[in-house]
Enzyme design. Structure first.
Site, mmCIF file in Angstrom:
data_model
loop_
_atom_site.group_PDB
_atom_site.id
_atom_site.type_symbol
_atom_site.label_atom_id
_atom_site.label_comp_id
_atom_site.label_asym_id
_atom_site.label_seq_id
_atom_site.Cartn_x
_atom_site.Cartn_y
_atom_site.Cartn_z
ATOM 1 N N ASP A 126 -30.882 -1.663 5.539
ATOM 2 C CA ASP A 126 -29.824 -1.751 4.813
ATOM 3 C C ASP A 126 -29.658 -1.135 3.537
ATOM 4 O O ASP A 126 -29.266 -0.276 3.252
ATOM 5 C CB ASP A 126 -30.864 -2.685 4.141
ATOM 6 C CG ASP A 126 -29.881 -5.018 4.314
ATOM 7 O OD1 ASP A 126 -28.555 -4.596 4.756
ATOM 8 O OD2 ASP A 126 -30.528 -5.707 4.635
ATOM 9 N N ASP A 183 -22.867 -9.916 7.637
ATOM 10 C CA ASP A 183 -23.693 -10.988 7.889
ATOM 11 C C ASP A 183 -24.202 -12.523 8.696
ATOM 12 O O ASP A 183 -22.449 -13.048 8.975
ATOM 13 C CB ASP A 183 -25.051 -11.731 6.916
ATOM 14 C CG ASP A 183 -26.362 -10.562 6.579
ATOM 15 O OD1 ASP A 183 -25.503 -9.632 7.021
ATOM 16 O OD2 ASP A 183 -27.077 -11.121 6.074
HETATM 17 C C1 GLA Z 1 -29.127 -8.591 4.606
HETATM 18 C C2 GLA Z 1 -29.051 -7.936 5.925
HETATM 19 C C3 GLA Z 1 -28.622 -9.194 6.807
HETATM 20 C C4 GLA Z 1 -30.805 -9.290 6.136
HETATM 21 C C5 GLA Z 1 -31.186 -9.808 4.582
HETATM 22 C C6 GLA Z 1 -32.593 -9.591 4.282
HETATM 23 O O1 GLA Z 1 -27.948 -8.966 4.366
HETATM 24 O O2 GLA Z 1 -27.225 -8.014 6.652
HETATM 25 O O3 GLA Z 1 -29.802 -8.707 8.401
HETATM 26 O O4 GLA Z 1 -31.809 -8.225 6.338
HETATM 27 O O5 GLA Z 1 -30.162 -8.520 4.372
HETATM 28 O O6 GLA Z 1 -32.331 -9.575 2.647
#
Ligand code: GLA
Length: 381
Positions: A126, A183
């Site tokens: 990430d 997301d």
């Molecule tokens: C980010 C990623 C998500 C998830 C969260 C975890 O937002 O894009 O898919 O992994 O972090 O905290």
């Protein structure tokens, strides 16, 4: 070396947020096998954020939270492997993960080694809390080198949310997939926006590094971490079945990673059948993995064609608007002018029904929030 097709699996985040546990992962692995998901191609069981303690140990190593993972990650990997599946884990290129657990910045090599010792097979990497003075491209390259040097095949699933045009460099840093979107939330506008954001990137999802349009919300129906309780989720209503059919069809045909985000232990029968739709999965996993050819994109409607390795074509029509619509696809737009004399025999992938043999054009109706997928074979002149 990996199968050069998009990765398929399950990830804990969409439903469980930062609360993955050993029990959840074991029960999920059991369900993936018992309910036919493994057989359909789902392979990776991925622990997302929240698996470790807030601080590293005195040697700078990650510590799996002993309350959530009392037997450690290595024992869990053994269990998952015993089921014929692979274990994925999560870390972050920044100093802290998005849920503020330790990140891998400046720990890339020792973290990769630790994952290899635990027999982990997949790393979601990430991008939160990334130092402003650092360069994303370079740090993904550093983790890639660490993974390649760690002595184990670990799938590198990069996740920088499509920032800094990753389609221009993720392949070169050795990623196997990369999140090309922000997301997802469990509502139709979120999935629709993600799908449309990919239309000018369709040419980028190809072996050996695939666009990851984010974990599916198929089957969540508003429950779970990115569901209606998420303060970011402004939708008033959960998705309807049709919305999920469209989401799964688009993710499959656009060549995205297929990572389930719902609780596989309790997904409804109809949504399980959708997630295990052999034809859509076969389109996604086609041996050549050709990226689609965009035929038209007008507002919330678009159509693309995907050349298949058996010399058929997949034809996808989407209508992401709230109104049913009629379209008439002119075959000249597909590269099939009527002067060719060549016709297309179309079969509706979702119903299995024969649509007929068409020349010159193909008129059809597409429901609101709908997607129609046809497999076309050539009928010579
Ligand atoms: C980010 C990623 C998500 C998830 C969260 C975890 O937002 O894009 O898919 O992994 O972090 O905290």
């Amino acid at each position: 070396m990996y199968t050069p097709t998009p990765p398929m699996g399950w990830n804990s985040w969409n439903t469980f947020g930062p609360m993955p546990t050993d029990r959840l992962i074991r029960e999920t692995a059991d369900a993936i096998v018992a309910l036919g998901y493994r057989e359909a191609g789902y392979e990776y069981v991925i622990i997302d954020d929240g698996w470790m303690l807030r601080e590293r140990d005195e040697n700078g190593l990650f510590v799996a939270d002993p309350e959530k993972f009392p037997y450690g990650i290595g024992a869990l990997a053994d269990y998952v492997h015993g089921k014929g599946l692979k274990l994925g884990i999560y870390s972050c290129a920044g100093t802290r993960t998005c849920a503020r657990y330790p990140g891998s910045f400046d720990h890339e090599f020792s973290d990769a080694k630790q994952f290899a010792q635990w027999q982990v097979d997949y790393l979601k990497y990430d991008f939160c809390n990334f130092p402003k003075s650092a360069k994303g491209r370079q740090r993904y390259q550093t983790m890639s080198m660490a993974l390649r040097a760690c002595g184990r095949d670990i799938y590198f699933a990069a996740c920088n949310w499509g920032l800094e045009s990753p389609e221009t460099w993720m392949r070169s840093v050795g990623a196997n997939s990369y999140r090309s979107t922000p997301d997802i939330l469990d509502n139709f506008p979120s999935a629709a926006e993600i799908a449309q954001s990919q239309l000018n990137l369709l040419h980028c999802s190809a072996a050996p590094c695939f666009n990851d349009m984010d974990m599916l919300t198929v089957g969540m129906f508003g429950k779970g971490h990115v569901g209606l309780n998420d303060p970011n989720n402004k939708a008033l209503a959960a998705c309807m079945e049709q919305d999920y059919v469209t989401q799964f069809a688009l993710w499959s045909c656009m060549g995205s990673a297929l990572i389930i985000g719902a609780d596989v232990r309790s997904i409804s029968d109809s949504m399980r059948r959708l997630l295990q739709n052999r034809e859509l999965i076969a389109i996604n996993q086609d041996a050549e993995c050709r990226c689609p050819y965009l035929v038209y994109h007008e507002g919330a409607q678009f159509c693309f064609l995907k050349h298949m390795s058996d010399h058929t074509v997949t034809l996808v029509y989407a209508n992401l608007s709230d109104e049913e619509t009629e379209v008439d696809c002119i075959f000249a737009d597909l590269g099939l002018p009527c002067t060719s004399g060549v016709r297309l025999r179309l079969r509706d992938v979702m119903t299995g029904e024969d649509e007929g043999v068409f020349s010159d054009h193909h008129p059809l109706e597409i429901p609101a929030h709908g997607c129609r997928v046809f497999r076309g074979s050539f009928v010579p002149a």
